[in-house]
Design an enzyme around this catalytic site. Structure first.
Site, PDB file in Angstrom:
ATOM      1  N   ASP A 241      16.847  56.093  -4.832  1.00 28.14           N
ATOM      2  CA  ASP A 241      17.281  54.943  -5.624  1.00 28.14           C
ATOM      3  C   ASP A 241      17.929  53.863  -4.776  1.00 28.14           C
ATOM      4  O   ASP A 241      17.761  52.673  -5.052  1.00 28.14           O
ATOM      5  CB  ASP A 241      18.264  55.412  -6.710  1.00 28.14           C
ATOM      6  CG  ASP A 241      18.626  54.297  -7.673  1.00 28.14           C
ATOM      7  OD1 ASP A 241      17.714  53.593  -8.142  1.00 28.14           O
ATOM      8  OD2 ASP A 241      19.828  54.137  -7.965  1.00 28.14           O
ATOM      9  N   HIS A 246      17.478  49.590  -0.893  1.00 23.61           N
ATOM     10  CA  HIS A 246      18.572  48.663  -0.626  1.00 23.61           C
ATOM     11  C   HIS A 246      19.204  48.839   0.753  1.00 23.61           C
ATOM     12  O   HIS A 246      19.343  47.873   1.512  1.00 23.61           O
ATOM     13  CB  HIS A 246      19.658  48.818  -1.693  1.00 23.61           C
ATOM     14  CG  HIS A 246      19.197  48.506  -3.075  1.00 23.61           C
ATOM     15  ND1 HIS A 246      18.174  47.633  -3.350  1.00 23.61           N
ATOM     16  CD2 HIS A 246      19.626  48.956  -4.285  1.00 23.61           C
ATOM     17  CE1 HIS A 246      17.992  47.556  -4.653  1.00 23.61           C
ATOM     18  NE2 HIS A 246      18.854  48.353  -5.243  1.00 23.61           N
TER      19      HIS A 246
END
Length: 507
Positions: A241, A246
């Site tokens: 995730d 990110h």
């Protein structure tokens, strides 16, 4: 770009109401949308055009700043919003979608320019493109009229094999320049400012390498749980995730070589080079340089925080990680020998995303006999919240004696009125409308990032003896994570005040 219809699959979902519609409204209010456009929300929830507009208006009041909510402007924006009730997994519904798009084409004079946004669970990432293809809604028209573009949210695949399969599917239906793999971190004003900080200031370039930098920390943590995302998160976890997308993106922006120019190919070429330079982790290094954790219940005064396994739609015996800390190395000329420490977690003490550059100490400590000696310089690049940059210098404290303290040289966006709301998604949506894909992830970057992390996932699945450490919700994560960084000090303790640094090093 004069006309456009944006189709949002998952038009009644959380991402649409919290991020997409507020960002589209802000673009509209700033006159940054095409002169003629329409937004078509698509989902199984039953709405009419009018009831959907009412639903969107109620949520705009929640998710944009009060000073940006102009009632007449909102009403004008909502006149461009339409809705189609359909199940995006059913092939028979797509001819009806095509018919509705044709009606909207005539309404706004659109030659078939469609931008598809998949704000859906990843399980539909394969289905929707295939069904769009089945009714020829993937084909661009002649002479650049009738372009078709598709935006895909992360995660793009759940391991290397699935990412390659998904990429093969997309490139068989769309051209690479039609595919926009979105990571909203790259749309943040502060991430882009890091590019300016690095490449527009000649004084930093000689320092930005192994000769002067000791180690680098990248932190992206949240002070909340998984909210209503249990069904998704329990199949993903923090590594998929946050780390694969990110955090590796932030690492790439921090470590990349200067692009020849700020265009899509040059920028994305340098990002891929960073991913390809990540030193592969051996099984021993995966065990010793990575710590994963899962939050447990905690009490803080009157506040009770539930354990991850008590969250809605989470397996009561789940071994999904909600925290990851790891040590990475980049095997290239600039960074060889400089460790990168990254961490991410849910239910942390605060919400913060920041990069801390730890410079090497002075080669000769001439002040070693003093009560307080100077600390090495640090640069803190705060991406969220209280966005800004702080560089610490050691200076003599005024008065008797010769004591040293750290003085922050700071810049904060608050001094300029703050970062515009909706900056990340608004910027990226506007880029996509204009066909600008610099800040979107290319297929070879997706594959390279998964290639680095795939051995980690496989070993976690194979070796049940690798611990999943518990940590109390609201704490800074498992104690075991401290050993990863121990050789280079301690994890930085982010605080709300960006300039609240430790002033002294006591002997």
């Amino acid at each position: 770009m004069k006309t456009l219809i944006m189709v949002i699959f998952g038009g009644s979902g959380d991402l649409t109401k919290r991020k997409l519609m507020p960002s589209l409204y802000l673009l509209f209010s700033r006159k940054q949308m095409p002169p003629n456009f329409a937004i078509l929300g698509v989902a199984r929830t039953k709405y009419t055009d009018e009831s959907y507009r009412k639903h969107i208006k109620e949520n705009l009041k929640k998710y944009i700043k009060p000073q940006e909510f102009d009632s007449s402007c909102v009403d004008s924006f909502l006149n461009t919003v339409f809705y189609k009730t359909m199940d995006p997994s059913i092939a028979d519904h797509y001819p009806l979608l095509k018919q509705r798009l044709s009606q909207l084409d005539k309404l706004i004079g659109n030659p078939g320019n469609y931008l598809y946004y998949l704000a859906t669970p990843p399980v539909l990432y394969e289905t929707i493109p295939l069904l769009l293809q089945s009714v020829d809604l993937n084909k661009p028209g002649p002479e650049h009229e009738g372009y078709k573009r598709i935006i895909v949210e992360k995660p793009f695949g759940h391991n290397l094999e699935s990412a390659k399969q998904l990429d093969s599917l997309y490139t068989s239906i769309f051209e690479e320049n039609q595919i926009y793999r979105i990571d909203h971190f790259l749309g943040k004003e502060t991430v882009q400012n890091m590019l300016a900080l690095r490449f527009a200031n000649v004084v930093l370039e000689p320092l930005w390498n192994r000769n002067y930098i000791h180690h680098i920390e990248i932190t992206a943590v949240e002070n909340m749980g998984i909210e209503q995302r249990g069904g998704f998160y329990d199949k993903a976890g923090a590594l998929r995730d946050m780390v694969q997308s990110h955090l590796l993106q932030l690492l790439a922006v921090c470590a990349m070589e200067p692009p020849v120019s700020f265009d899509a190919d040059s920028f994305r070429n340098e990002v891929v080079k960073v991913y390809q330079s990540l030193k592969p982790l051996t099984a021993s290094e995966i065990r010793n340089q990575i710590v994963r954790g899962q939050y447990t219940a905690s009490e803080n005064g009157k506040q009770h925080r539930v354990a991850y396994r008590e969250e809605e739609k989470v397996d009561s015996h789940s071994r999904t990680e909600t925290y990851v800390a790891m040590k990475l190395n980049i095997a290239n000329w600039r960074w060889d020998g400089v460790p990168f420490y990254i961490r991410t977690g849910k239910q942390m003490p605060t919400l913060v995303t920041e990069i801390v550059i730890h410079f090497k100490p002075t080669p000769h400590i001439m002040f070693s006999r003093l009560t307080h000696c100077p600390l090495p310089n640090r640069m803190i690049i705060r991406l969220n919240p209280n966005e800004g940059v702080v560089f610490t210098l050691s200076m003599k404290i005024p008065g008797a004696g010769f004591n040293m303290g750290q003085v922050p040289i700071e810049f904060t966006y608050d001094s300029l009125g703050g970062v515009p709301s909706g900056d990340a998604y608004a910027r990226l949506l506007e880029d996509c409308m204009q066909g600008e894909n610099t800040l979107f992830t290319r297929s070879d970057a997706v594959e390279a990032s998964w290639r680095f992390l795939d051995p980690v996932l496989k070993l976690w699945e194979k070796d049940s003896k690798i611990p999943l450490h518990n940590y109390a919700a609201g704490s800074w994560g498992p104690v075991a994570a401290d050993r990863i960084i121990k050789a280079d000090g301690n994890w930085s303790n982010p605080c709300k005040n960006l300039t609240n640094t430790n002033l002294y090093c006591e002997l």
